[in-house]
Scaffold this motif. Structure first.
Motif, mmCIF file in Angstrom:
data_model
loop_
_atom_site.group_PDB
_atom_site.id
_atom_site.type_symbol
_atom_site.label_atom_id
_atom_site.label_comp_id
_atom_site.label_asym_id
_atom_site.label_seq_id
_atom_site.Cartn_x
_atom_site.Cartn_y
_atom_site.Cartn_z
ATOM 1 N N VAL A 3 -5.698 2.282 -8.242
ATOM 2 C CA VAL A 3 -6.053 1.011 -8.880
ATOM 3 C C VAL A 3 -5.014 -0.041 -8.478
ATOM 4 O O VAL A 3 -3.810 0.243 -8.449
ATOM 5 C CB VAL A 3 -6.090 1.149 -10.417
ATOM 6 C CG1 VAL A 3 -6.527 -0.164 -11.065
ATOM 7 C CG2 VAL A 3 -7.023 2.282 -10.821
ATOM 8 N N SER A 4 -5.473 -1.240 -8.194
ATOM 9 C CA SER A 4 -4.555 -2.310 -7.819
ATOM 10 C C SER A 4 -3.665 -2.691 -8.992
ATOM 11 O O SER A 4 -4.037 -2.541 -10.161
ATOM 12 C CB SER A 4 -5.330 -3.532 -7.343
ATOM 13 O OG SER A 4 -6.158 -4.044 -8.393
ATOM 14 N N GLU A 5 -2.488 -3.204 -8.678
ATOM 15 C CA GLU A 5 -1.550 -3.619 -9.734
ATOM 16 C C GLU A 5 -1.880 -5.013 -10.233
ATOM 17 O O GLU A 5 -2.596 -5.774 -9.607
ATOM 18 C CB GLU A 5 -0.124 -3.588 -9.186
ATOM 19 C CG GLU A 5 0.331 -2.200 -8.752
ATOM 20 C CD GLU A 5 1.746 -2.219 -8.201
ATOM 21 O OE1 GLU A 5 2.319 -3.337 -8.095
ATOM 22 O OE2 GLU A 5 2.260 -1.134 -7.857
ATOM 23 N N GLY A 6 -1.313 -5.334 -11.375
ATOM 24 C CA GLY A 6 -1.487 -6.681 -11.901
ATOM 25 C C GLY A 6 -2.558 -6.761 -12.964
ATOM 26 O O GLY A 6 -3.231 -5.820 -13.272
ATOM 27 N N SER B 171 -1.590 1.186 -2.248
ATOM 28 C CA SER B 171 -1.204 -0.133 -1.706
ATOM 29 C C SER B 171 -2.407 -1.061 -1.572
ATOM 30 O O SER B 171 -2.669 -1.642 -0.502
ATOM 31 C CB SER B 171 -0.506 0.029 -0.349
ATOM 32 O OG SER B 171 0.625 0.872 -0.462
ATOM 33 N N ILE B 172 -3.144 -1.236 -2.658
ATOM 34 C CA ILE B 172 -4.343 -2.078 -2.642
ATOM 35 C C ILE B 172 -3.953 -3.546 -2.840
ATOM 36 O O ILE B 172 -3.183 -3.886 -3.743
ATOM 37 C CB ILE B 172 -5.316 -1.652 -3.759
ATOM 38 C CG1 ILE B 172 -5.673 -0.171 -3.610
ATOM 39 C CG2 ILE B 172 -6.576 -2.508 -3.732
ATOM 40 C CD1 ILE B 172 -6.439 0.394 -4.789
ATOM 41 N N THR B 173 -4.497 -4.410 -1.992
ATOM 42 C CA THR B 173 -4.288 -5.850 -2.136
ATOM 43 C C THR B 173 -5.626 -6.567 -2.046
ATOM 44 O O THR B 173 -6.528 -6.143 -1.314
ATOM 45 C CB THR B 173 -3.342 -6.396 -1.058
ATOM 46 O OG1 THR B 173 -3.904 -6.167 0.235
ATOM 47 C CG2 THR B 173 -1.977 -5.741 -1.154
ATOM 48 N N ALA B 174 -5.739 -7.664 -2.799
ATOM 49 C CA ALA B 174 -6.951 -8.480 -2.805
ATOM 50 C C ALA B 174 -6.576 -9.877 -3.276
ATOM 51 O O ALA B 174 -5.517 -10.078 -3.898
ATOM 52 C CB ALA B 174 -8.008 -7.868 -3.723
ATOM 53 N N PRO B 175 -7.407 -10.869 -3.008
ATOM 54 C CA PRO B 175 -7.109 -12.226 -3.490
ATOM 55 C C PRO B 175 -7.024 -12.271 -5.010
ATOM 56 O O PRO B 175 -7.656 -11.486 -5.715
ATOM 57 C CB PRO B 175 -8.304 -13.048 -2.979
ATOM 58 C CG PRO B 175 -8.859 -12.258 -1.844
ATOM 59 C CD PRO B 175 -8.629 -10.821 -2.188
#
Length: 267
Positions: free
Chosen positions: A264-267, A160-164
């Motif tokens: 690893v973050s999504e997107g 559940s990684i989030t970043a700008p």
């Protein structure tokens, strides 16, 4: 040169009371008495932590008609099969006293479990493991515990990684993620969780940007939200990157699965 030791038996008319042999002087026949060590009732706690200590108990019975001498050795092993196959030896115990014919003795020792394993395992005790005693039956020296020992271990997983969506080099930004203990035992710190940047969706070979040292333990099945302010170096590469988080980056926590620490973050 090699010399083979021979055993001689001498018949005496004066004193023939012995735990080793008996005779019938009218026929000249000699009866050799031998011990027979048989383990039983192997017990241990229902569960234990991987890498921790566990107390093992068993009975050592002499079902033969001769006494043992002192100084023989027992071993405690651990395996995944209830038949004892493939078991690895965890420790040994030396017997200081003899066991008379028909008698039994309670034995106990403490062994350390290997780190990182998890699941049901079976303890096996083998008496006279070094073959120091000549027995009437050499095939019944081992016994496996009837109940499995549940070995528990932690398993740290990031997610559940989030970043700008957009960041500026040299300007701090916040990264959030979840650390979860998917194992069956508490994870005890301190350990390090790292944040890196990756040009692909594979963990490894990434550009490190920050570390977080975790000191609080994490119970089995529990999760915690974490965040860190990180900065992309001004002289760092430009482009589109994914955020990678790796729990226990230095591998200080012995886990049941060491291959799922990174996300690893999504997107």
């Amino acid at each position: 040169f090699f010399f083979k030791q021979k055993t001689a038996y001498e018949i005496s008319t004066r004193d023939w009371s012995s735990d080793v042999c008996s005779s019938d002087l009218s026929t000249g026949r000699v009866r050799v008495r031998k011990p027979n060590l048989v383990p039983s009732d192997v017990t241990a706690p229902a569960f234990a932590s991987a890498g921790g200590a566990v107390e093992v108990r068993w009975k050592a019975s002499n079902t033969g008609d001769g006494a043992t001498f002192s100084g023989w050795r027992a071993s405690v092993a651990l395996g995944a099969s209830s038949d004892g196959s493939g078991a690895i030896v965890l420790g040994t115990l030396d017997r200081a006293e003899a066991i008379a014919a028909g008698a039994e003795a309670e034995q106990v020792t403490t062994v350390s479990l290997p780190p990182g394993m998890a699941g049901n395992r079976y303890l096996m005790v083998t008496l006279d493991v070094a073959g120091q005693i000549t027995e009437s039956n050499e095939s019944d020296n081992a016994a496996v515990a009837a109940a499995a020992l549940e070995v528990r271990a932690p398993d740290l997983v990031a997610g559940s990684i989030t970043a700008p969506a957009t960041v500026v080099p040299g300007v701090p930004f916040e990264v959030r993620w979840t650390s979860r203990n998917a194992g069956t035992d508490i994870a005890t710190g301190p350990w390090t969780e790292s944040v890196s940047l990756s040009s692909d969706d594979v963990v490894g070979g990434d550009a490190w940007v920050a570390d977080m040292v975790v000191s609080d333990p994490l119970a089995a099945g529990a999760s915690v939200e974490r965040s860190a302010m990180v900065t992309v170096p001004v002289d760092g590469p430009a482009g589109t990157f994914r955020v990678v988080v790796v729990t226990d980056r230095a591998g200080v926590v012995a886990e049941s699965n060491e291959s799922n620490n990174g996300a690893v973050s999504e997107g």
